[in-house]
Design a protein around this motif. Structure first.
Motif, PDB file in Angstrom:
ATOM      1  N   PRO A   1       0.820  -1.216   0.000  1.00  0.00           N
ATOM      2  CA  PRO A   1       0.000   0.000   0.000  1.00  0.00           C
ATOM      3  C   PRO A   1       0.850   1.261   0.000  1.00  0.00           C
ATOM      4  O   PRO A   1       1.986   1.282   0.470  1.00  0.00           O
ATOM      5  CB  PRO A   1      -0.783  -0.123   1.296  1.00  0.00           C
ATOM      6  CG  PRO A   1       0.156  -0.850   2.206  1.00  0.00           C
ATOM      7  CD  PRO A   1       0.907  -1.828   1.337  1.00  0.00           C
ATOM      8  N   GLN A   2       0.298   2.307  -0.547  1.00  0.00           N
ATOM      9  CA  GLN A   2       0.890   3.634  -0.407  1.00  0.00           C
ATOM     10  C   GLN A   2       0.424   4.194   0.932  1.00  0.00           C
ATOM     11  O   GLN A   2      -0.774   4.287   1.201  1.00  0.00           O
ATOM     12  CB  GLN A   2       0.444   4.539  -1.549  1.00  0.00           C
ATOM     13  CG  GLN A   2       0.981   4.112  -2.907  1.00  0.00           C
ATOM     14  CD  GLN A   2       2.501   4.153  -2.950  1.00  0.00           C
ATOM     15  OE1 GLN A   2       3.121   5.200  -2.718  1.00  0.00           O
ATOM     16  NE2 GLN A   2       3.107   3.015  -3.251  1.00  0.00           N
ATOM     17  N   THR A   3       1.362   4.540   1.772  1.00  0.00           N
ATOM     18  CA  THR A   3       1.011   4.905   3.145  1.00  0.00           C
ATOM     19  C   THR A   3       1.222   6.388   3.443  1.00  0.00           C
ATOM     20  O   THR A   3       1.171   6.810   4.594  1.00  0.00           O
ATOM     21  CB  THR A   3       1.834   4.061   4.130  1.00  0.00           C
ATOM     22  OG1 THR A   3       3.224   4.091   3.746  1.00  0.00           O
ATOM     23  CG2 THR A   3       1.345   2.622   4.131  1.00  0.00           C
ATOM     24  N   GLY A   4       1.462   7.175   2.414  1.00  0.00           N
ATOM     25  CA  GLY A   4       1.600   8.609   2.625  1.00  0.00           C
ATOM     26  C   GLY A   4       0.272   9.259   2.992  1.00  0.00           C
ATOM     27  O   GLY A   4      -0.806   8.746   2.692  1.00  0.00           O
TER      28      GLY A   4
ATOM     29  N   LEU B   1       2.482  11.035  14.583  1.00  0.00           N
ATOM     30  CA  LEU B   1       1.704  11.271  13.362  1.00  0.00           C
ATOM     31  C   LEU B   1       1.137   9.961  12.812  1.00  0.00           C
ATOM     32  O   LEU B   1       0.006   9.923  12.309  1.00  0.00           O
ATOM     33  CB  LEU B   1       2.572  11.958  12.313  1.00  0.00           C
ATOM     34  CG  LEU B   1       2.868  13.440  12.557  1.00  0.00           C
ATOM     35  CD1 LEU B   1       3.808  13.973  11.486  1.00  0.00           C
ATOM     36  CD2 LEU B   1       1.577  14.256  12.584  1.00  0.00           C
ATOM     37  N   ALA B   2       1.907   8.893  12.903  1.00  0.00           N
ATOM     38  CA  ALA B   2       1.396   7.594  12.453  1.00  0.00           C
ATOM     39  C   ALA B   2       0.195   7.170  13.288  1.00  0.00           C
ATOM     40  O   ALA B   2      -0.830   6.715  12.754  1.00  0.00           O
ATOM     41  CB  ALA B   2       2.502   6.538  12.528  1.00  0.00           C
ATOM     42  N   LEU B   3       0.287   7.326  14.608  1.00  0.00           N
ATOM     43  CA  LEU B   3      -0.820   6.954  15.477  1.00  0.00           C
ATOM     44  C   LEU B   3      -2.036   7.834  15.216  1.00  0.00           C
ATOM     45  O   LEU B   3      -3.175   7.347  15.169  1.00  0.00           O
ATOM     46  CB  LEU B   3      -0.396   7.066  16.945  1.00  0.00           C
ATOM     47  CG  LEU B   3       0.828   6.255  17.393  1.00  0.00           C
ATOM     48  CD1 LEU B   3       0.965   6.296  18.906  1.00  0.00           C
ATOM     49  CD2 LEU B   3       0.765   4.822  16.912  1.00  0.00           C
ATOM     50  N   ALA B   4      -1.805   9.137  15.052  1.00  0.00           N
ATOM     51  CA  ALA B   4      -2.917  10.052  14.781  1.00  0.00           C
ATOM     52  C   ALA B   4      -3.598   9.700  13.463  1.00  0.00           C
ATOM     53  O   ALA B   4      -4.832   9.700  13.365  1.00  0.00           O
ATOM     54  CB  ALA B   4      -2.410  11.489  14.756  1.00  0.00           C
ATOM     55  N   SER B   5      -2.810   9.373  12.447  1.00  0.00           N
ATOM     56  CA  SER B   5      -3.391   9.064  11.140  1.00  0.00           C
ATOM     57  C   SER B   5      -4.247   7.811  11.200  1.00  0.00           C
ATOM     58  O   SER B   5      -5.305   7.740  10.567  1.00  0.00           O
ATOM     59  CB  SER B   5      -2.272   8.897  10.102  1.00  0.00           C
ATOM     60  OG  SER B   5      -1.540   7.697  10.320  1.00  0.00           O
ATOM     61  N   LEU B   6      -3.814   6.822  11.963  1.00  0.00           N
ATOM     62  CA  LEU B   6      -4.580   5.586  12.069  1.00  0.00           C
ATOM     63  C   LEU B   6      -5.860   5.802  12.878  1.00  0.00           C
ATOM     64  O   LEU B   6      -6.937   5.324  12.500  1.00  0.00           O
ATOM     65  CB  LEU B   6      -3.725   4.492  12.706  1.00  0.00           C
ATOM     66  CG  LEU B   6      -2.537   4.025  11.854  1.00  0.00           C
ATOM     67  CD1 LEU B   6      -1.624   3.115  12.663  1.00  0.00           C
ATOM     68  CD2 LEU B   6      -3.015   3.319  10.599  1.00  0.00           C
ATOM     69  N   ALA B   7      -5.743   6.524  13.984  1.00  0.00           N
ATOM     70  CA  ALA B   7      -6.928   6.781  14.805  1.00  0.00           C
ATOM     71  C   ALA B   7      -7.971   7.570  14.030  1.00  0.00           C
ATOM     72  O   ALA B   7      -9.168   7.278  14.096  1.00  0.00           O
ATOM     73  CB  ALA B   7      -6.531   7.523  16.081  1.00  0.00           C
ATOM     74  N   CYS B   8      -7.523   8.559  13.266  1.00  0.00           N
ATOM     75  CA  CYS B   8      -8.468   9.377  12.500  1.00  0.00           C
ATOM     76  C   CYS B   8      -9.055   8.622  11.311  1.00  0.00           C
ATOM     77  O   CYS B   8     -10.068   9.044  10.742  1.00  0.00           O
ATOM     78  CB  CYS B   8      -7.789  10.666  12.043  1.00  0.00           C
ATOM     79  SG  CYS B   8      -7.463  11.819  13.411  1.00  0.00           S
TER      80      CYS B   8
ATOM     81  N   ALA C   1      10.608   8.753   8.963  1.00  0.00           N
ATOM     82  CA  ALA C   1       9.613   8.525   7.920  1.00  0.00           C
ATOM     83  C   ALA C   1       9.442   7.035   7.646  1.00  0.00           C
ATOM     84  O   ALA C   1       8.320   6.560   7.417  1.00  0.00           O
ATOM     85  CB  ALA C   1      10.008   9.251   6.638  1.00  0.00           C
ATOM     86  N   GLN C   2      10.541   6.282   7.654  1.00  0.00           N
ATOM     87  CA  GLN C   2      10.448   4.836   7.468  1.00  0.00           C
ATOM     88  C   GLN C   2       9.615   4.198   8.585  1.00  0.00           C
ATOM     89  O   GLN C   2       8.788   3.312   8.348  1.00  0.00           O
ATOM     90  CB  GLN C   2      11.846   4.217   7.441  1.00  0.00           C
ATOM     91  CG  GLN C   2      12.555   4.327   6.113  1.00  0.00           C
ATOM     92  CD  GLN C   2      12.031   3.308   5.114  1.00  0.00           C
ATOM     93  OE1 GLN C   2      11.042   3.547   4.413  1.00  0.00           O
ATOM     94  NE2 GLN C   2      12.704   2.162   5.044  1.00  0.00           N
ATOM     95  N   TYR C   3       9.827   4.657   9.798  1.00  0.00           N
ATOM     96  CA  TYR C   3       9.050   4.169  10.948  1.00  0.00           C
ATOM     97  C   TYR C   3       7.573   4.534  10.778  1.00  0.00           C
ATOM     98  O   TYR C   3       6.680   3.708  11.015  1.00  0.00           O
ATOM     99  CB  TYR C   3       9.626   4.787  12.212  1.00  0.00           C
ATOM    100  CG  TYR C   3       8.961   4.372  13.509  1.00  0.00           C
ATOM    101  CD1 TYR C   3       8.600   3.062  13.770  1.00  0.00           C
ATOM    102  CD2 TYR C   3       8.723   5.325  14.508  1.00  0.00           C
ATOM    103  CE1 TYR C   3       8.016   2.701  14.971  1.00  0.00           C
ATOM    104  CE2 TYR C   3       8.135   4.976  15.714  1.00  0.00           C
ATOM    105  CZ  TYR C   3       7.781   3.664  15.936  1.00  0.00           C
ATOM    106  OH  TYR C   3       7.199   3.311  17.131  1.00  0.00           O
ATOM    107  N   PHE C   4       7.297   5.740  10.344  1.00  0.00           N
ATOM    108  CA  PHE C   4       5.936   6.206  10.087  1.00  0.00           C
ATOM    109  C   PHE C   4       5.235   5.292   9.079  1.00  0.00           C
ATOM    110  O   PHE C   4       4.126   4.785   9.320  1.00  0.00           O
ATOM    111  CB  PHE C   4       5.991   7.641   9.568  1.00  0.00           C
ATOM    112  CG  PHE C   4       4.687   8.179   9.035  1.00  0.00           C
ATOM    113  CD1 PHE C   4       3.786   8.808   9.866  1.00  0.00           C
ATOM    114  CD2 PHE C   4       4.380   8.072   7.685  1.00  0.00           C
ATOM    115  CE1 PHE C   4       2.591   9.313   9.373  1.00  0.00           C
ATOM    116  CE2 PHE C   4       3.197   8.574   7.177  1.00  0.00           C
ATOM    117  CZ  PHE C   4       2.294   9.193   8.031  1.00  0.00           C
TER     118      PHE C   4
END
Length: 942
Positions: free
Chosen positions: A553-556, A607-614, A763-766
């Protein structure tokens, strides 16, 4: 040592307000007379010699601190022709109170819960004469507020009621509970009925039916599969009616999901008679007819799980799930709790009333395995509570060949449970109606107080540890006693025959019908097995199997959205006062949101956590010090500097977001990792993360990794998307704070069962965290996470790096120009990259290319070949790692890639020398080793 400060008539003051204190002293005196002050020793010694008389309190009548036994002034009574005065009655009532308390505290010591009747010493304080009572006192009137009685209650009747309540087939430990309300609740429930239940005829017949099911199944298996291991339940068959009663009661109490965990003893019986697993499938597993379908896969029949829908007698549907379990006894316990909590969270059951964790233990394991304590400790913690678990100990009074005297230092196998404020019910498994009383009481206690509760059901193991074992080699006396015992069903049937509730013909017909059913199932078992079940329910949208072919998947995420989420995290409520140093962190986050400052590791994670929660995905992250972060990097949960209240900014990004939960865990690896693994089993559509304080410490939970995380798909076809964050890096902190033992995960990797990544940029971690949730492929993710890189000035990313692209398994070199001029190729992962890059810059070595392997498993060699295609044949390639040569990734990569990369690039390793310990304890030595390592990587003389 506490001493008394006030005396009356040469004796310690026993006023009303001092009675709780006196109780404690007296209990200490009974255990060890020297533990109390000398004046109290003299006082209690006179008491034991019947010269004792409690002085009447100065204020009001003589009430014990629990207000259960009181001594109002009563009319005078005669005993033995002698007139007893009011003061004597009042003094006697105080002794009655102590006698009653002793039965509540120690009555279990003479309770008849052992079906074998093995001798036990009788504590002297449980005899009336210890308190100075003689036969002439037995018919004197006494008072009780909990025992039900018509007419005058005499001391004789009171003793009968105490013994009926605490010394028959049920023994209870509950006086260690500090809360008076809880103790009184238990006293009313037990003493009001003398711990006896009145069962209706249909309830008695149901118990008989369940016992018949249990006994018939064991006899059938032993007859049809001679010598096969089944780990029989014989001797403890009352477990089946116990579970039946518990499930029925659960349905009445509004419980709709029950998750069970147990070891192998009696598991097949539970599968057949409680879980509803087809007997023909069990027989097919005995016959091993499907062996061609499982080359190197599957598990033995007595480790398998099952799920079913149970319909109660009242028509209520309850879903049952019996967890798969390895032979590592008790390690399934936190898995069951995690699954239960996940089901409750998914249902929005914040009060934890709709789910039940039911754990079935063995006596030797309950006392011997530390996992029991770790699991019990989770009971009342907000991050792990499930509203109380029901613990059932099937007490065989032996562990394989080890007797209780050899296997524990405590009186009971269940004594570890006294660390909690909960009751422990010891019950005779050969008295099914006592079992029924205990089950109802235990379930009601759990419902009332939302705490764990323990039932210690005494039985025995009629056969050896397995059916081919000879137990009398090591326990000849015990097994002579067992040989004389008739099955529990026969004893209960005789009881019902005496009551006229059933006829022998009815009972025989019931047993025959069960045997006939099993015969039919056995004949059907010769047919081919049905097709394996497909993933369903919450798992219907997810897949396992090989990674090859799974769409990447594209995860940006759009830059504007990332900026807004970062800004939200920096804005706190107006009345919240952060720590002065946190204000700087918040300002840095604002700068990151504006693009004026690059993202560090913690910012990218948030930011990764926020993006998933939202996006609607629940986020759960736990671990030791995880709220702040071991290295003070995360600060996900903020503490008000003035009043200490907490605030989790990630929970306040968007009103429509999914929950974000970040919790500090207790100092436990096994229990907590097991819990989070269990949680992940029932929450595939979320991000479930366990973080080790240091990566080195996961080895304290290695059975959870080996027996569940790495092998569950292959053994039991169970998937998990659990994420492990394991801080790793050689930085001079010694052998236990350097290595996440990467080599162990790489050794466990097979058939794409896990993922192992070593990201080197935020960014890789994100992208890695987002990929774990966004794509449907569900495998455990092992993140070898950084320590010093958390603040490394070069280990940063821009918002654009997170807004574009996806996780890259390989990061190619961008510095050498042109690639054809590279004379040396360095492959590496993790922190060492930045040290190699720094040396390359300092020494202007543009002829050395550095390629990062960001995902080590699954490896995908074709991607490595593609990344190296631009370099000349014969260019020497080296794997560079900080770990010793026998650790890290080198051994694994050499097996996978050989001595020549793709037949054209010679391949060698550069590492620390082989060592039994991961790292040196000397910081100066570490720096020297690191410098030598870097020099060798560049072909320079150290």
């Amino acid at each position: 040592m506490v001493t008394t400060t006030e005396k009356r008539n040469g004796e310690p003051d026993l006023g009303l307000s001092n009675l709780p204190y006196v109780e404690g002293l007296y209990e200490a005196f009974l255990r060890d007379p020297s533990s109390v002050p000398p004046d109290w020793q003299r006082y209690f010694n006179t008491f034991a010699d019947r010269e004792f008389r409690f002085p009447k309190p100065r204020f009001g009548p003589s009430f014990g601190p629990s207000s259960i036994f009181s001594a109002p002034v009563r009319p005078r009574a005669r005993t033995g022709g002698r007139l007893v005065t009011d003061p004597e009655l009042a003094a006697m009532q105080d002794r009655v109170y102590l006698l009653t308390r002793i039965y509540r505290v120690r009555g279990h010591r003479i309770a008849q819960f052992d079906p074998l009747g093995l001798p036990r010493p009788v504590p002297p304080e449980l005899k009336p004469e210890f308190f100075g009572f003689v036969e002439a006192d037995m018919d004197l009137p006494v008072h009780s507020e909990t025992f039900q009685y018509d007419g005058p209650l005499t001391l004789r009747k009171l003793l009968d009621r105490l013994r009926n309540t605490y010394c028959r087939s049920i023994g209870v430990q509950y006086m260690h509970i500090d809360d008076l309300i809880v103790r009184r609740w238990l006293q009313r429930r037990m003493e009001g009925t003398q711990n006896h239940i009145q069962l209706r005829r249909e309830e008695q017949l149901r118990i008989l039916t369940r016992l018949t099911d249990a006994v018939t199944f064991e006899e059938f298996i032993r007859k049809k599969f001679v010598g096969a291991k089944s780990f029989s339940l014989e001797g403890s068959e009352s477990l089946i009616p116990l579970l039946d009663l518990a499930i029925e009661k659960a349905g009445e109490q509004g419980i709709r999901e029950i998750v069970l965990g147990m070891a192998h003893r009696g598991r097949l019986n539970v599968l057949a008679n409680i879980m509803g697993k087809s007997a023909q499938q069990i027989f097919r597993e005995f016959a091993d007819t499907d062996w061609r379908s499982y080359p190197g896969r599957g598990d033995v029949k007595y480790h398998l799980g099952h799920s079913t829908e149970w319909t109660t007698a009242r028509g209520i549907q309850v879903h049952l799930s019996l967890c798969f379990n390895p032979s590592h006894l008790e390690f399934v316990n936190p898995v069951v709790l995690g699954r239960t909590r996940a089901k409750q969270d998914r249902a929005g059951d914040t009060q934890h009333t709709r789910g039940l964790a039911l754990l079935i233990h063995g006596d030797a394991a309950f006392a011997g395995e530390g996992m029991v304590q770790e699991t019990l400790n989770l009971s009342q913690l907000g991050a792990y509570g499930v509203g109380g678990a029901l613990h059932v100990v099937v007490n065989n009074q032996i562990g394989f060949t080890t007797s209780p005297a050899e296997g524990r230092s405590s009186t009971y196998a269940t004594d570890v449970a006294k660390t909690l404020q909960i009751p422990i019910f010891h019950v005779n498994g050969e008295d099914p109606e006592a079992v029924a009383q205990v089950v109802r009481l235990a379930m009601d206690f759990r419902l009332e107080f939302k705490r764990d509760v323990v039932i210690n059901m005494y039985g025995y193991r009629r056969l050896g540890h397995n059916e081919g074992d000879e137990p009398s080699f090591t326990q000849p006396v015990l097994y002579r006693a067992i040989a004389n015992r008739k099955p529990v069903r026969e004893g209960y049937l005789e009881h019902l025959l005496e009551l006229g509730e059933v006829t022998r013909a009815d009972a025989d017909a019931l047993a025959a019908s069960r045997r006939n059913l099993l015969e039919r199932e056995l004949s059907e078992s010769a047919k081919p097995s049905p097709a394996p079940e497909q993933l369903r329910g919450a798992w219907a949208a997810y897949i396992g199997g090989p990674e090859w072919g799974v769409e990447e998947p594209q995860t940006g995420v759009p830059r504007e959205q990332l900026s807004a989420w970062m800004e939200h995290q920096a804005n706190l409520p107006p009345d919240f006062h952060p720590h002065p140093k946190i204000k700087k962190l918040l300002e840095a986050r604002r700068q990151m949101a504006a693009g004026a400052q690059p993202l560090d590791w913690a910012a990218a994670e948030s930011l990764a956590l926020a993006s998933l929660a939202c996006a609607g995905f629940r986020v759960r992250m736990t671990g030791q010090d995880t709220e702040r972060g071991t290295f003070s990097q995360r600060h996900a949960v903020l503490h008000d500097y003035q009043d200490g209240r907490t605030y989790l900014p990630l929970q306040h990004i968007d009103r429509r977001q999914a929950p974000v939960e970040i919790f500090n865990s207790p100092l436990s690896e096994n229990g907590v990792l097991g819990f989070e693994y269990g949680y992940s089993l029932d929450y595939p559509d979320g991000l479930v993360v366990w973080e080790a304080q240091f990566g080195d410490f996961w080895n304290a939970a290695q059975p959870i990794v080996d027996q569940f995380i790495a092998s569950a798909e292959e053994k039991w076809q169970r998937l998990s998307g659990l994420v492990l964050l394991l801080p790793h890096g050689f930085e001079g902190q010694g052998p236990e704070h350097s290595s996440a033992r990467l080599e162990r995960f790489l050794a466990l990797g097979a058939a794409d069962n896990i993922q192992v990544v070593v990201p080197t940029t935020p960014a890789q971690y994100f992208h890695c965290l987002r990929r774990q949730v966004v794509r449907p492929w569900r495998k455990p993710l092992i993140v070898i996470s950084p320590k010093s890189l958390l603040r490394h000035p070069k280990a940063v990313s821009s918002l654009d790096d997170c807004a574009q692209g996806a996780f890259q398994r390989i990061l190619a070199d961008t510095e050498t120009r042109p690639p054809g001029q590279a004379h040396r190729l360095l492959l590496c992962s993790g922190k060492i990259y930045y040290e190699l890059e720094a040396h390359r810059q300092e020494s202007a070595r543009r002829d050395v290319a550095i390629i990062r392997l960001e995902q080590l498993y699954p490896l995908h060699p074709e991607l490595i070949e593609e990344a190296l295609a631009q370099y000349r044949d014969g260019t020497p390639a080296f794997w560079v790692q900080e770990e010793p040569a026998n650790m890290g990734a080198w051994v694994y990569l050499r097996v996978q890639l050989g001595d020549y990369l793709f037949g054209r690039l010679p391949f060698r390793g550069i590492s620390r020398p082989i060592s039994a310990s991961p790292a040196t304890g000397s910081h100066r030595r570490h720096k020297l080793e690191q410098a030598e390592l870097i020099a060798r990587a560049f072909g320079e003389t150290p």
